[in-house]
Write an enzyme that holds these catalytic residues in place. Structure first.
Site, PDB file in Angstrom:
ATOM      1  N   HIS A 399       0.815  -1.220   0.000  1.00 37.16           N
ATOM      2  CA  HIS A 399       0.000   0.000   0.000  1.00 37.16           C
ATOM      3  C   HIS A 399       0.848   1.270   0.000  1.00 37.16           C
ATOM      4  CE1 HIS A 399      -3.886   1.730  -0.089  1.00 37.16           C
ATOM      5  NE2 HIS A 399      -4.525   0.781   0.586  1.00 37.16           N
ATOM      6  N   ASP A 403      -2.534   1.925  -4.590  1.00 38.02           N
ATOM      7  CA  ASP A 403      -3.807   2.041  -3.898  1.00 38.02           C
ATOM      8  C   ASP A 403      -4.785   1.071  -4.539  1.00 38.02           C
ATOM      9  OD1 ASP A 403      -2.820   4.099  -2.281  1.00 38.02           O
ATOM     10  OD2 ASP A 403      -3.107   5.514  -3.945  1.00 38.02           O
TER      11      ASP A 403
END
Lengths: 427, 327
Positions: A399, A403
């Site tokens: 992450h 995204d």
């Protein structure tokens, strides 16, 4: 001749001596392997640069040292031993000078015979059991590399120690010898408890330790996010059923689903290059080549060899490359080249029937995709129930780099290609 | 402590036992006036008279048969078979009569005889003066078979053999007669039958041998210690009954066993020694049990070159030990 820990792969900074294949006093031919080195998920052999006699081993088995660290010295055939070696020769029966005399200069020492390495005598097996020893950690001095009863007794009397004890007695430059011993502290290694009846102690092999270390690091460093899509691969299944017997006859290997998935993933990565990236230091590196790491598990180890430029290969080419890597992995023949350069990992969890998994990232790669089992399920198609061949595609992502949105776009692309391709022969 | 040759030690045992016990007498071909072809019994006829030192006809069956009869009448005969090769005519007496006397009479009778015989090669004796015949007798229950390798043992074991209530075959390697000498204990002593002896301690390879082979093995072991190979040497001394506990213990010491004898390999003593180790020491073995023995030919050749090829030597044993140490 000084032998140093080689650079085994671009991101590798250190290596663990898994096993010395030569002992002090053994003859060694040029290019003949001296040691097995375990690095990030690959076991490689360190070859000798010269022909001669092994003069000193400076790093103990199981110890980890930085790339470039002096690990052993080989006395070149025909050369005069250095002062320090001469001194050692005085009190060691397997002395360098004495052995050198037996090997005439220019003559190539015979290749070492390791045919007896795995043959254990009843005495050796009994001692190993009584002392809870892993015979893989005992070096063999017998014929054909056989572990003798005396080798085991010596091992029990003097268990192998850490680098420090070996290095301190040897004239090693302190700057290179500074141990970067992060994974194997001697005290930890020696303090294994005896089996207490309810459990059996299995001492992890060097490669098992490497896997453990890598998994912990990945899980700790990269914030994992996870998502999954399902794809209707009825068309692909029909195509494969129609072609698999012909394929096996002409190509000599089985046609599985995996090469198709790999092909589709490689194509999709070209469209969404952010998935084909890595977090390295403080920067994101978006890779220009699509080198797909493929997780291959054997009974005791997990290896992740690489199909380089997978986007440039046909399904047929990928199938052959997969077959080669899998067979080399099982026979331990994977090379450093096979292991390096991966930019994205495909995990074929469907092979053992899984329909859902949460893979751990293959650091420093930003994403890993699990292809689950292709199973027939009742699904709704145009408001009707239909029996379709379905597959789940599970994606873990770093992450920091990615995204959900871009990952979702990528999965959508993969799904779309899997579901809408009519003529698979174009791949 | 007196230094005695192997042959002198045997002579001393005979003389001392004859002096100690009136029932003891010797008989055999040329043992009296001639004093034995090897001179083992030299001087006995002068000391004890021809009633106790009997020159017999050239009839081995009679020598042993007479001995059995004399023993049955309460005497303690020590028969000499001039060469072990000549024992064949007496085999029926030994196996069919002497060996089973106690058994067939349910313990009422015993047969306390000793049959001495020089055996073995290396003295240019050729086909009829060099054989190793011990295995013919080790197979038979009811017999004891003794083969000493040193002067002190030769004396002590012969004393035990003469005092033993049952038949004992006492084989003397003729090459040892004047080859070695050593200090032997003062006064009366005996060495028990059925007990092997560790001649040298070591931890790389165990050599199990008897007779002349023990001396070769010790010579090889001394040489190999300079090469860093440590050899454990067990001298069997008695071939029947075998000292199995000593064999197991020596085998366990190193896990690598080499059995050596001059007699040929097939069905030899080495086969029995190997078998008992295999039966009891499997989990201590670190290498296949090895045997170094004479070749499978009917007899010792006459040619010096071939005799040398047949015979054991310290070098041959050293090579076999090296191979096993390397394994």
């Amino acid at each position: 001749m000084d032998i140093k820990m080689p650079q085994l792969g671009e991101s590798v900074t250190e290596g663990t001596i898994g096993r010395w294949l030569k002992q002090v006093g053994d003859p060694v031919a040029k290019y003949e392997p001296l040691a097995e080195v375990v690095t990030d998920k690959v076991t490689a052999e360190v070859p000798s640069d010269v022909s001669g006699i092994v003069a000193e081993l400076l790093v103990a088995e199981g110890d980890t040292v930085a790339v470039g660290t002096l690990i052993c010295r080989v006395q070149e055939a025909g050369s005069v031993p250095s002062e320090s070696l001469k001194e050692e020769a005085a009190d060691s029966p397997k002395s360098v000078s004495a052995t050198t005399a037996e090997v005439p200069a220019e003559s190539k020492p015979p290749m070492p015979d390791k045919s007896m390495r795995g043959r254990y005598s009843p005495a050796v097996l009994r001692l190993a059991e009584e002392h809870d020893l892993d015979l893989n950690e005992v070096s063999g001095s017998g014929e054909g590399g056989r572990i003798t009863r005396k080798d085991v007794l010596a091992h029990i009397a003097n268990p192998p120690q850490s680098t420090s004890s070996v290095a301190s007695s040897s004239p090693v430059d302190e700057t290179v010898a500074a141990p970067t011993d992060t994974e194997s502290k001697p005290a930890e290694r020696l303090s294994h408890t005896a089996p207490s009846g309810d459990f059996e102690v299995v001492k992890p092999s060097p490669i098992r330790r490497t896997i453990a270390k890598r998994m912990v690091e990945s899980k700790r460093n990269a914030p994992h996010a996870w998502t999954m899509v399902e794809a209707d691969v009825t068309g692909l299944a029909t195509y494969r059923d129609a072609h698999k017997s012909n394929f096996e006859r002409t190509e000599g290997i089985k046609l599985t689903f995996l090469p198709f998935f790999i092909k589709v993933i490689a194509e999709s990565l070209k469209k969404f290059p952010m998935l084909n990236s890595a977090w390295v230091g403080d920067e994101i590196r978006v890779m220009k080549h699509v080198h797909l790491s493929i997780a291959i598990a054997t009974d005791d180890v997990l290896v992740v060899p690489v199909i380089h430029d997978a986007d440039r290969l046909s399904v047929r080419g990928i199938a052959h490359e997969l077959n080669r890597l899998a067979s080399d992995a099982r026979t331990g023949k994977l090379t450093v080249q096979d292991m390096e350069g991966g930019t994205f990992t495909v995990n074929n969890t469907g092979a053992f029937g899984s329909i859902l998994s949460q893979p751990i990232l293959n650091a420093p790669q930003a994403a890993i995709l699990s292809v689950e089992s292709v199973v027939k399920r009742p699904v709704v198609v145009q408001d009707m129930l239909a029996i379709r061949s379905m597959v789940n595609l599970c994606l873990s992502l770093d992450h920091r780099v990615l995204d959900g949105w871009v990952a979702g776009q990528f999965l959508k692309e993969v799904k779309h290609r899997l579901e809408t391709t009519v003529d698979w022969s174009q791949y | 402590m007196a230094v005695r040759q192997f042959i002198e030690a045997i002579h001393d045992a005979l003389a001392e036992e004859m002096k100690r016990d009136d029932r003891v007498f010797v008989l055999g071909e040329d043992v009296g006036v001639r004093g034995g072809v090897f001179r083992v019994t030299a001087g006995l006829i002068e000391q004890f008279g021809e009633e106790r030192v009997l020159d017999t006809p050239l009839a081995e069956s009679a020598i042993v048969g007479v001995s059995i009869g004399a023993a049955a009448r309460g005497l303690r005969p020590v028969a000499e078979i001039q060469f072990a090769d000549f024992i064949m005519p007496a085999v029926n007496q030994i196996l069919s009569e002497a060996a089973r006397m106690r058994y067939r009479s349910n313990g009422d009778w015993s047969c306390p005889i000793v049959i001495r015989a020089p055996f073995g090669g290396g003295v240019h004796g050729a086909l009829y003066h060099s054989q190793s015949v011990e295995t013919l007798f080790t197979h038979f229950p009811g017999l004891k078979v003794v083969v000493p390798s040193s002067p002190a043992d030769a004396k002590g074991l012969l004393v035990s053999a003469i005092r033993d209530p049952d038949p004992v075959l006492f084989f003397e390697h003729k090459r040892l007669y004047r080859l070695i000498k050593e200090e032997i204990p003062e006064g009366e002593y005996s060495v028990p039958i059925g007990s092997a002896k560790v001649r040298r301690e070591g931890d790389d390879v165990t050599v199990i041998a008897y007779g002349l082979a023990v001396q070769f093995a010790l010579e090889a072991a001394a040489k190999l210690s300079e090469e860093g190979i440590s050899t454990h040497v067990l001298d069997l001394r008695t071939l029947r009954p075998l000292d199995e506990h000593a064999i197991w213990e020596s085998a366990r010491k190193t896990g690598k066993v080499l059995v050596v004898h001059e007699d040929n390999k097939v069905c030899g003593v080495g086969a029995e020694v190997s078998a008992t180790i295999a039966e009891h020491c499997l989990f201590d073995l670190d290498a296949p049990i090895q045997r170094l023995c004479g070749p499978e030919v009917p007899a010792m050749p006459f040619s010096s070159v071939l005799e040398k090829e047949y015979m054991l030597s310290a070098d041959k044993i050293a090579n076999a030990i090296r191979t096993l140490a390397r394994y």
